[in-house]
Every structure is written in structure tokens, then in C-alpha cells.
Write a protein that holds these residues in place. Structure first.
Motif, PDB file in Angstrom:
ATOM      1  N   HIS A  76       0.828  -1.211   0.000  1.00 48.19           N
ATOM      2  CA  HIS A  76       0.000   0.000   0.000  1.00 48.19           C
ATOM      3  C   HIS A  76       0.869   1.270   0.000  1.00 48.19           C
ATOM      4  N   ALA A  77       0.297   2.313  -0.542  1.00 48.39           N
ATOM      5  CA  ALA A  77       0.974   3.611  -0.620  1.00 48.39           C
ATOM      6  C   ALA A  77       0.655   4.451   0.615  1.00 48.39           C
ATOM      7  N   HIS A  78       1.035   3.936   1.786  1.00 49.10           N
ATOM      8  CA  HIS A  78       0.719   4.638   3.024  1.00 49.10           C
ATOM      9  C   HIS A  78       1.593   5.872   3.237  1.00 49.10           C
ATOM     10  N   SER A  79       2.875   5.772   2.889  1.00 51.20           N
ATOM     11  CA  SER A  79       3.820   6.822   3.283  1.00 51.20           C
ATOM     12  C   SER A  79       4.840   7.117   2.185  1.00 51.20           C
ATOM     13  N   PRO A  80       4.583   8.129   1.360  1.00 48.91           N
ATOM     14  CA  PRO A  80       5.598   8.534   0.378  1.00 48.91           C
ATOM     15  C   PRO A  80       6.922   8.893   1.042  1.00 48.91           C
ATOM     16  N   SER A  81       6.868   9.458   2.244  1.00 52.61           N
ATOM     17  CA  SER A  81       8.105   9.828   2.945  1.00 52.61           C
ATOM     18  C   SER A  81       8.970   8.614   3.232  1.00 52.61           C
ATOM     19  N   ALA A  82       8.337   7.483   3.522  1.00 49.84           N
ATOM     20  CA  ALA A  82       9.097   6.263   3.800  1.00 49.84           C
ATOM     21  C   ALA A  82       9.825   5.784   2.545  1.00 49.84           C
ATOM     22  N   LEU A  83       9.157   5.857   1.391  1.00 46.97           N
ATOM     23  CA  LEU A  83       9.812   5.458   0.139  1.00 46.97           C
ATOM     24  C   LEU A  83      10.976   6.394  -0.177  1.00 46.97           C
ATOM     25  N   ALA A 128      -8.568  12.880  -1.409  1.00 44.80           N
ATOM     26  CA  ALA A 128      -7.425  13.735  -1.752  1.00 44.80           C
ATOM     27  C   ALA A 128      -6.119  13.135  -1.238  1.00 44.80           C
ATOM     28  N   LYS A 129      -6.099  12.739   0.034  1.00 45.77           N
ATOM     29  CA  LYS A 129      -4.870  12.245   0.649  1.00 45.77           C
ATOM     30  C   LYS A 129      -4.365  10.974  -0.030  1.00 45.77           C
ATOM     31  N   LYS A 130      -5.259  10.010  -0.222  1.00 46.57           N
ATOM     32  CA  LYS A 130      -4.829   8.727  -0.769  1.00 46.57           C
ATOM     33  C   LYS A 130      -4.455   8.832  -2.244  1.00 46.57           C
ATOM     34  N   SER A 131      -5.135   9.699  -2.984  1.00 49.68           N
ATOM     35  CA  SER A 131      -4.766   9.898  -4.385  1.00 49.68           C
ATOM     36  C   SER A 131      -3.382  10.518  -4.499  1.00 49.68           C
ATOM     37  N   VAL A 132      -3.102  11.502  -3.659  1.00 50.23           N
ATOM     38  CA  VAL A 132      -1.780  12.147  -3.660  1.00 50.23           C
ATOM     39  C   VAL A 132      -0.693  11.141  -3.273  1.00 50.23           C
ATOM     40  N   ARG A 133      -0.998  10.276  -2.310  1.00 47.28           N
ATOM     41  CA  ARG A 133      -0.004   9.263  -1.909  1.00 47.28           C
ATOM     42  C   ARG A 133       0.293   8.314  -3.057  1.00 47.28           C
ATOM     43  N   ASP A 134      -0.727   7.920  -3.815  1.00 45.97           N
ATOM     44  CA  ASP A 134      -0.479   7.075  -4.985  1.00 45.97           C
ATOM     45  C   ASP A 134       0.478   7.768  -5.952  1.00 45.97           C
ATOM     46  N   VAL A 135       0.217   9.046  -6.218  1.00 45.39           N
ATOM     47  CA  VAL A 135       1.068   9.793  -7.147  1.00 45.39           C
ATOM     48  C   VAL A 135       2.499   9.861  -6.629  1.00 45.39           C
ATOM     49  N   ARG A 136       2.670  10.245  -5.369  1.00 43.82           N
ATOM     50  CA  ARG A 136       4.008  10.439  -4.815  1.00 43.82           C
ATOM     51  C   ARG A 136       4.773   9.132  -4.663  1.00 43.82           C
ATOM     52  N   CYS A 137       4.086   8.084  -4.235  1.00 45.48           N
ATOM     53  CA  CYS A 137       4.762   6.790  -4.131  1.00 45.48           C
ATOM     54  C   CYS A 137       5.103   6.244  -5.513  1.00 45.48           C
ATOM     55  N   GLY A 138       4.202   6.464  -6.465  1.00 47.52           N
ATOM     56  CA  GLY A 138       4.449   5.991  -7.825  1.00 47.52           C
ATOM     57  C   GLY A 138       5.649   6.634  -8.468  1.00 47.52           C
ATOM     58  N   ARG A 139       5.966   7.864  -8.075  1.00 43.40           N
ATOM     59  CA  ARG A 139       7.126   8.554  -8.632  1.00 43.40           C
ATOM     60  C   ARG A 139       8.441   7.992  -8.106  1.00 43.40           C
ATOM     61  N   TYR A 155      -5.088   3.691 -14.993  1.00 47.93           N
ATOM     62  CA  TYR A 155      -4.765   4.428 -13.764  1.00 47.93           C
ATOM     63  C   TYR A 155      -3.260   4.564 -13.569  1.00 47.93           C
ATOM     64  N   TRP A 156      -2.588   3.452 -13.302  1.00 47.23           N
ATOM     65  CA  TRP A 156      -1.175   3.539 -12.919  1.00 47.23           C
ATOM     66  C   TRP A 156      -0.280   4.034 -14.040  1.00 47.23           C
ATOM     67  N   ALA A 157      -0.609   3.693 -15.271  1.00 44.96           N
ATOM     68  CA  ALA A 157       0.217   4.165 -16.389  1.00 44.96           C
ATOM     69  C   ALA A 157       0.142   5.680 -16.549  1.00 44.96           C
ATOM     70  N   ARG A 158      -0.857   6.303 -15.933  1.00 43.02           N
ATOM     71  CA  ARG A 158      -0.963   7.768 -15.970  1.00 43.02           C
ATOM     72  C   ARG A 158      -0.200   8.423 -14.822  1.00 43.02           C
ATOM     73  N   LEU A 159       0.137   7.639 -13.811  1.00 39.92           N
ATOM     74  CA  LEU A 159       0.799   8.193 -12.627  1.00 39.92           C
ATOM     75  C   LEU A 159       2.298   7.923 -12.611  1.00 39.92           C
ATOM     76  N   ALA A 160       2.737   6.939 -13.350  1.00 42.94           N
ATOM     77  CA  ALA A 160       4.151   6.546 -13.335  1.00 42.94           C
ATOM     78  C   ALA A 160       4.534   6.034 -14.720  1.00 42.94           C
ATOM     79  N   PRO A 161       5.829   6.010 -15.034  1.00 43.87           N
ATOM     80  CA  PRO A 161       6.249   5.450 -16.329  1.00 43.87           C
ATOM     81  C   PRO A 161       5.712   4.033 -16.509  1.00 43.87           C
ATOM     82  N   ARG A 162       5.158   3.763 -17.669  1.00 44.92           N
ATOM     83  CA  ARG A 162       4.517   2.468 -17.910  1.00 44.92           C
ATOM     84  C   ARG A 162       5.459   1.304 -17.671  1.00 44.92           C
ATOM     85  N   ALA A 163       6.739   1.492 -17.926  1.00 43.99           N
ATOM     86  CA  ALA A 163       7.698   0.395 -17.765  1.00 43.99           C
ATOM     87  C   ALA A 163       7.837  -0.051 -16.309  1.00 43.99           C
TER      88      ALA A 163
END
Length: 353
Positions: A76-83, A128-139, A155-163
Motif C-alpha cells: 500500500h501507498a501509506h507513506s511517500p516519505s518512507a519510500l 485527496a490524501k490517498k490519491s496524492v499518496r499514490d502519485v508520490r509513491c508511484g514517482r 490508472y497507474w500508467a498515468r501516474l508513473a512510467p509504464r515500464a
């Protein structure tokens, strides 16, 4: 990690995974797919169990020495800071993000299912919070694992490189597969499986199931209709033909004796593990059109779409459920596909058969 090198993995998961009362929760069963993979491939791993808040996950990760880990798996994308912390202190470590569902779409559906209520501000905040976490963790993540092919492209291919995005079909881990009862004589019975943790999406499924049964009128009199879980927890009005079972220690017994399982809510994303579990017990799955069309191709054969626009479609799906369902090698095939993807992610040589 270099090719052929065996990883040592830190597996970060929320504390519900080790709670015996949540053993059959979908997220628990999903995490145990990774556990089984590590054990099967002989990959050393260490579980880091923490409360699922961003601050608790970050604190637990920050206290962990990383010199011995070549990969970190976050459930889960709980904590972008942890990544980001792992990326800074262990830049050569492979960071893997394992996801349950597309949080933006999932949280929108929660709002739709609830409607305007006193909970609306809370649900908007979670959206808002969980969507932002997906974006930040995906990066940050090197790899993103998802249970839904549909969510890879939409969904995910729009938030991070498809590869970086990998589809890992969910399979039933061996520790659960061995609990499946042998084939039982099927009853003309349809069950709506709820959960030990109620939510508005399951409430919607329960209401729609009750409405579908009520719309049958006096037809299909030979059929029995069950709803699992505690009625008081859900506070859903159901017709007399629907019997509540109360909390079940395991869902597999009632699935094995039923011809059909109904999941009649349009809401929710990801992959519902109960769908595959039903099919593995030769039980047809009755789903709404929208859920049916987002299913993996490999399991649609065991499912029947039901349309809210056609009240007769539920009765027709029950009739379809009278036909025997043949299931051969499905779970093994899904496991092999997922293991092949994880071999690529962790760069582990696949054992020779």
C-alpha cells in the motif's frame, strides 16, 4: 540488483495482516502472495509490521538499518516519505510498491455509494490524501504491482512510467488453498459474502442483493439465499428469503456448497479475492456489468454479468449457475504468471522444473 543475485527483502505491511481475526481479509490474502513467493524462491525476507498511518510507517522504516537489504516491498501507498527515505539511505535498493486498488477511482466510488452525509467531508479528505499518496509513491517506486489489468492502462500508467507498472494476477496462496474443502454436492443456494470490516461498498452490495432476491417474487422457490456477517453491523433491510449466517470462521464451506455467489455492487476497484475463491470451489460468480468487464480474461468464464437495468438478469444468472462449472489448473496458472513477473522484479533465476 544484478542478474541472478538473490535479494534480501524488507517486507513492510500493516498490522491487520498478522491479526488472526483478519485472516480472510482480501488485503491479508494479497500480502501472503508475496510471502509465498519469497518462501518458494528461497529469498530471505524480514517482515516490518506497523500501523498503517503515514507517520507510523515512516517511523518504523526510519528505525530500520538498510545496509543488509537489497529490496524493500511496501504494501500500500501509506507513506511517500518512507519510500523517499529508503531511496536516500539505500539508493541501490529496489523499491517495490504493491497496491490493492486505484485509490482515486475507489474513493470516488465510496463517495458515490455513501451519497451526501455527515461523512462526506471525511471521505473527500481521504480521496485527496490517498490519491496524492499514490502519485508520490508511484514517482519513487522502481516497480508498481497491481492486481487489475484494467488499472494498469487506465490508472497507474498515468501516474508513473509504464515500464515500472506490472500486472500480477491474484491467486489463492497455498496456506489458504489447502483449506478449500473437497467438491461438495451443490445446493441451489446463492450467497452474498460480506466482510468482518463493514464499509459502504459492501452495504451497497448487500442492499442490491436483497433487492434482487425480492424482485424474484415467488419464482425460484427452490433456491436459498444467504448473507454472511452480522446483520447488526450492516443495518440493511433484507427480505425474508435472505438468511443471515452471522460471522463465519471461514468462507470456504458456504462457498463450496453454493451454486452461486453474488457481488452486486458497481462500486469499488482493484480485484475482489472472493471472486477467485468462489470459482475455485466451482461456484458461479454473479457480478454487475461494470465489474464483469473489468475482470481479468482468465476468470470471466466463471462469472455471469447481472444488469441493474434488467431485473430478470438475476433470475437468468441463477439459471446459468445450474450448469456445472469446470475449473482445472486455474490457480496454478495464475500463480505461475505472478511468479514470472516477480522473478523479473527481483531478478531471480527461475528454478528449473
Amino acid at each position: 540488483m544484478s542478474a541472478g543475485r538473490t535479494a534480501r527483502v524488507l517486507h513492510v505491511m500493516q498490522n491487520s495482516v498478522v491479526d488472526p481475526g483478519q485472516r480472510y481479509l482480501g488485503s491479508t490474502k494479497n500480502v501472503r502472495c508475496r510471502t509465498e513467493y519469497f518462501q518458494d524462491r528461497g529469498i530471505p525476507y524480514e517482515e516490518l509490521v506497523t500501523e498503517p498511518s503515514p507517520s507510523r510507517v515512516f517511523d518504523a522504516v526510519r528505525r530500520t538499518p538498510f545496509r543488509d537489504f537489497s529490496a524493500v516491498v511496501f504494501e500500500h501507498a501509506h507513506s511517500p516519505s518512507a519510500l523517499r527515505w529508503v531511496r536516500r539511505v539505500a539508493p541501490s535498493a529496489t523499491i517495490v510498491l504493491s497496491t490493492n486498488n486505484a485509490e482515486f477511482f475507489h474513493r470516488v466510488d465510496i463517495l458515490r455509494a455513501e451519497g451526501l452525509s455527515r461523512k462526506t467531508p471525511e471521505y473527500l479528505s481521504q480521496l485527496a490524501k490517498k490519491s496524492v499518496r499514490d502519485v508520490r509513491c508511484g514517482r519513487v517506486a522502481d516497480f508498481i504491482l497491481t492486481l487489475s489489468e484494467w488499472e494498469v492502462a487506465n490508472y497507474w500508467a498515468r501516474l508513473a512510467p509504464r515500464a515500472r507498472v506490472r500486472y500480477t494476477p491474484w491467486y489463492l496462496p497455498s496456506i489458504y488453498e489447502q483449506e478449500l474443502p473437497p467438491p461438495l454436492a451443490k445446493r441451489n443456494q446463492c450467497v452474498c459474502l460480506l466482510s468482518s470490516i463493514p464499509n459502504v461498498l459492501l452495504v451497497d452490495a448487500a442492499r442490491n442483493f436483497g433487492r434482487a432476491v425480492e424482485a424474484l417474487g415467488e419464482s425460484h422457490a427452490e433456491w436459498h439465499f444467504l448473507m454472511t456477517g452480522e446483520r447488526a453491523q450492516y443495518d440493511v433491510a433484507t427480505p425474508e428469503r435472505v438468511q443471515w449466517t452471522g460471522f463465519l470462521d471461514s468462507p470456504y464451506g458456504v462457498l463450496a456448497e453454493s451454486r452461486a455467489m453474488a457481488l452486486l455492487s458497481d462500486f469499488g476497484y482493484g480485484f475482489k479475492t472472493k471472486i477467485l475463491e468462489a470459482i475455485l470451489t466451482q461456484t458461479r460468480v454473479l457480478l454487475t456489468d461494470s465489474q464483469y468487464h473489468r475482470l481479468p480474461d482468465a476468470i470471466r468464464f466463471g462469472c455471469v454479468p447481472v444488469s441493474h437495468e434488467r431485473p430478470r438478469s438475476f433470475a437468468e444468472a441463477l439459471d446459468k449457475s445450474l450448469e456445472p462449472l469446470q475449473v482445472v489448473g486455474l490457480n496454478a496458472s495464475l500463480r505461475a504468471r505472478t511468479f514470472a513477473v516477480l522473478d523479473e522484479v527481483f531478478r531471480v533465476a527461475t528454478p528449473t522444473p
